[in-house]
Design an enzyme around this catalytic site. Structure first.
Site, PDB file in Angstrom:
ATOM      1  N   GLN A 173       2.503   2.778  10.976  1.00  0.00           N
ATOM      2  CA  GLN A 173       1.388   2.461  10.073  1.00  0.00           C
ATOM      3  C   GLN A 173       0.050   2.631  10.802  1.00  0.00           C
ATOM      4  O   GLN A 173      -0.927   3.111  10.229  1.00  0.00           O
ATOM      5  CB  GLN A 173       1.521   1.020   9.529  1.00  0.00           C
ATOM      6  CG  GLN A 173       0.492   0.648   8.468  1.00  0.00           C
ATOM      7  CD  GLN A 173       0.696   1.376   7.135  1.00  0.00           C
ATOM      8  OE1 GLN A 173       1.796   1.840   6.840  1.00  0.00           O
ATOM      9  NE2 GLN A 173      -0.354   1.478   6.333  1.00  0.00           N
ATOM     10  N   ALA A 197      -3.308   0.716   4.182  1.00  0.00           N
ATOM     11  CA  ALA A 197      -3.308  -0.619   4.790  1.00  0.00           C
ATOM     12  C   ALA A 197      -3.459  -0.518   6.304  1.00  0.00           C
ATOM     13  O   ALA A 197      -2.985   0.439   6.924  1.00  0.00           O
ATOM     14  CB  ALA A 197      -2.011  -1.331   4.451  1.00  0.00           C
ATOM     15  N   SER A 202       0.744  -3.684   5.931  1.00  0.00           N
ATOM     16  CA  SER A 202       1.370  -2.800   4.950  1.00  0.00           C
ATOM     17  C   SER A 202       2.739  -3.324   4.533  1.00  0.00           C
ATOM     18  O   SER A 202       3.553  -3.717   5.372  1.00  0.00           O
ATOM     19  CB  SER A 202       1.531  -1.395   5.525  1.00  0.00           C
ATOM     20  OG  SER A 202       2.198  -0.590   4.576  1.00  0.00           O
ATOM     21  N   HIS A 204       4.963  -1.489   3.622  1.00  0.00           N
ATOM     22  CA  HIS A 204       5.947  -0.509   4.098  1.00  0.00           C
ATOM     23  C   HIS A 204       6.695  -1.033   5.322  1.00  0.00           C
ATOM     24  O   HIS A 204       7.830  -0.644   5.571  1.00  0.00           O
ATOM     25  CB  HIS A 204       5.272   0.833   4.401  1.00  0.00           C
ATOM     26  CG  HIS A 204       4.945   1.608   3.148  1.00  0.00           C
ATOM     27  ND1 HIS A 204       5.859   2.411   2.496  1.00  0.00           N
ATOM     28  CD2 HIS A 204       3.805   1.685   2.414  1.00  0.00           C
ATOM     29  CE1 HIS A 204       5.297   2.960   1.429  1.00  0.00           C
ATOM     30  NE2 HIS A 204       4.038   2.530   1.347  1.00  0.00           N
ATOM     31  N   ASP A 211       7.218   4.798  -1.659  1.00  0.00           N
ATOM     32  CA  ASP A 211       6.345   5.623  -2.481  1.00  0.00           C
ATOM     33  C   ASP A 211       7.237   6.599  -3.217  1.00  0.00           C
ATOM     34  O   ASP A 211       7.860   7.478  -2.597  1.00  0.00           O
ATOM     35  CB  ASP A 211       5.329   6.372  -1.610  1.00  0.00           C
ATOM     36  CG  ASP A 211       4.344   5.414  -0.946  1.00  0.00           C
ATOM     37  OD1 ASP A 211       4.145   4.302  -1.494  1.00  0.00           O
ATOM     38  OD2 ASP A 211       3.789   5.762   0.113  1.00  0.00           O
ATOM     39  N   GLU A 253      -2.044   2.654  -7.237  1.00  0.00           N
ATOM     40  CA  GLU A 253      -1.042   3.551  -6.632  1.00  0.00           C
ATOM     41  C   GLU A 253       0.196   3.505  -7.522  1.00  0.00           C
ATOM     42  O   GLU A 253       1.078   2.671  -7.314  1.00  0.00           O
ATOM     43  CB  GLU A 253      -0.672   3.088  -5.212  1.00  0.00           C
ATOM     44  CG  GLU A 253      -1.776   3.264  -4.189  1.00  0.00           C
ATOM     45  CD  GLU A 253      -1.306   3.029  -2.756  1.00  0.00           C
ATOM     46  OE1 GLU A 253      -0.088   2.820  -2.531  1.00  0.00           O
ATOM     47  OE2 GLU A 253      -2.159   3.050  -1.860  1.00  0.00           O
ATOM     48  N   HIS A 256       3.591   3.495  -5.609  1.00  0.00           N
ATOM     49  CA  HIS A 256       3.995   2.510  -4.598  1.00  0.00           C
ATOM     50  C   HIS A 256       4.798   1.392  -5.263  1.00  0.00           C
ATOM     51  O   HIS A 256       4.267   0.552  -5.984  1.00  0.00           O
ATOM     52  CB  HIS A 256       2.769   1.951  -3.885  1.00  0.00           C
ATOM     53  CG  HIS A 256       3.097   0.935  -2.820  1.00  0.00           C
ATOM     54  ND1 HIS A 256       2.915   1.154  -1.477  1.00  0.00           N
ATOM     55  CD2 HIS A 256       3.604  -0.326  -2.916  1.00  0.00           C
ATOM     56  CE1 HIS A 256       3.293   0.081  -0.792  1.00  0.00           C
ATOM     57  NE2 HIS A 256       3.711  -0.835  -1.655  1.00  0.00           N
TER      58      HIS A 256
HETATM   59  N1  DAL Z   1      -1.000   2.581   0.693  1.00  0.00           N
HETATM   60  C1  DAL Z   1      -0.543   1.258   0.886  1.00  0.00           C
HETATM   61  C2  DAL Z   1      -1.546   0.280   0.456  1.00  0.00           C
HETATM   62  C3  DAL Z   1      -0.156   1.005   2.323  1.00  0.00           C
HETATM   63  O1  DAL Z   1      -0.683   1.695   3.198  1.00  0.00           O
HETATM   64  O2  DAL Z   1       0.649   0.125   2.558  1.00  0.00           O
HETATM   65 ZN    ZN Z   2       3.035   2.993  -0.408  1.00  0.00          ZN
END
Ligand code: DAL
Ligand code: ZN
Length: 443
Positions: A173, A197, A202, A204, A211, A253, A256
């Site tokens: 990230q 993020a 995040s 993720h 996604d 998004e 997401h």
């Molecule tokens: N795009 C989403 C907010 C993330 O980066 O987790």
């Molecule tokens: Zn995402």
């Protein structure tokens, strides 16, 4: 319509700014009118909030923040004020990060106020079937199975869906975030923050987010529409919906998805709330079955006893002003209505000894205005002249507060308002003016 709304919002913000500045001005300049206006507004907010203290998501410790936020968002419902403050929206994103203690829970809330521990790696990460992903993508076991099932069903409806990105480690990230910023014009940093993020912040990193993008360009937005309505049947929600940027901190998004399990995802979808709001209202709650406090506002009050004025700290509560009994004892000490107070720890009651000088320090409590306080109604166990006069009182920050009128009744006094907000108390009858001395002839 939009312009009207904008004007209304600007007018409300101006009002709130004026009210807030009135409070500060009033302190400096002794502007009684401005002070009274500001105090009135605070009292209105306190009265409104008193009706909400029993909500499972009302957090006592946030009371002052609710009032401050209310003052600048008079057009929000109280539910919104309380939820938004609980989320943290009255403060800047990232300003008070609270590292998540249970990052492995399926219902974990990750947002710009709640980062994951940087070392957190979910257990049971599994590869998503290559039929439904671009390259190697991982999710936790249950989320992975739910995603594959959803993709298979979507295919039956003619929608090809693929995972373009799912689990991302903290370091991954950080790379993604940095890649946005190296390309970014410094002026557009705010925009970048809306789409990516920061590491640790995040979803993720939980292994529960994915996604989901269309497999073929021709399917375009129809896939996102299908996902928005149907993802909850598989346990997913669209985490950053349109029009909710101010709450989630991210632009819409539609791809997401966040796994929450079917029951929770369906409840969130049906609520129409973002997960941030839903979590605050339905999950991060406490049992409020006992007595709930009311919200008061600290104020100061001018009381004159036989011509000597005192400024006393007071608390406005549900339409009445309450004082500390010890402060009343201090200001009456040099009068015929002096009394002492002794706490009888064994009997758990306050003994008020009439006609006896006050035995503790003759100092008044520091006067503090414009703050919200929580007051719990209590029976004081007050005893005067050996008789129980168990007045209703309020316990505020460990001290017991009484209604002035109750104390006046007990002492056989009256407090009259002079019309300018000062209370006038007389303990002695005014002697008739002495006759002029005529024994010595003038001149
Ligand atoms: N795009 C989403 C907010 C993330 O980066 O987790
Ligand atoms: Zn995402």
């Amino acid at each position: 319509m939009r312009t009207m709304k904008l004007f209304r919002s600007i007018a409300l913000i101006l009002c709130a700014v004026l009210i807030t500045s009135f409070i500060y001005q009033a302190k400096g300049e002794g502007d009684a009118v401005a002070y009274a206006m500001a105090q009135n507004t605070l009292e209105c907010c306190a009265a409104e909030l008193s009706a909400c203290t029993g909500y499972p998501y009302y957090k006592n410790e946030n009371t002052d923040r609710y009032i401050n936020y209310r003052l600048i968002h008079m057009d929000y419902t109280l539910d919104a004020v309380i939820s938004y403050v609980n989320i943290g929206l009255d403060r800047y994103f990232y300003s008070n990060p609270e590292v998540i203690a249970s990052p492995g829970s399926t219902d974990v809330l990750v947002n710009k106020y709640r980062p994951l521990p940087s070392s957190y790696i979910p257990q049971n990460l599994e590869k998503i079937s290559s039929k439904y992903s671009y390259g190697t993508q991982k999710m936790t076991h249950t989320a992975r199975r739910a995603f594959e099932k959803m993709c298979a069903d979507a295919k039956k409806h003619g929608y090809g869906i693929l995972a373009s990105s799912s689990y991302r480690s903290y370091d991954k990230q950080a790379e993604v975030y940095a890649s946005f910023f190296t390309q970014a014009d410094p002026a557009s940093v705010a925009v970048q923050e809306l789409i990516c993020a920061r590491p640790g912040y995040s979803e993720h990193q939980t292994g529960l987010a994915v996604d989901a993008v269309r497999a073929t360009p021709s399917q375009n937005n129809t896939v996102y529409k299908w996902l928005f309505k149907n993802a909850c049947k598989y346990g997913f929600i669209v985490r950053y919906p349109i029009g909710k940027e101010g709450v989630t901190g991210y632009a819409n998004e539609p791809w997401h998805l966040r796994y929450l399990g079917v029951e929770l995802a369906t409840a969130v979808y049906n609520s129409g709330l973002t997960y941030d709001e839903y979590y605050i209202r339905e999950i991060d709650i406490s049992d409020k079955s006992g007595d709930v406090p009311v919200v008061g506002v600290t104020a100061h009050s001018q009381i004159s006893i036989d011509g000597t004025s005192y400024q006393l700290s007071a608390v406005w509560l549900s339409g009445n002003t309450y004082y500390k009994l010890r402060d009343i004892a201090v200001i009456l000490n040099n009068t015929s209505k002096a009394f002492d107070i002794v706490w009888d720890g064994e009997a758990k009651r306050i003994d008020m000894r009439l006609g006896v000088p006050y035995s503790a320090a003759l100092t008044l409590s520091a006067s503090d205005t414009g703050h919200a306080v929580l007051a719990s109604a209590s029976q004081s166990g007050l005893q005067a002249l050996g008789c129980a006069v168990d007045l209703k009182a309020y316990s505020i920050g460990g001290a017991t507060y009484f209604k002035l009128q109750d104390i006046m009744n007990l002492l056989g006094l009256t407090a009259a308002d002079d019309g300018a907000g000062n209370l006038i108390i007389k303990t002695v009858s005014i002697a008739a003016a002495p006759l002029p001395d005529t024994s010595v002839p003038p001149g």
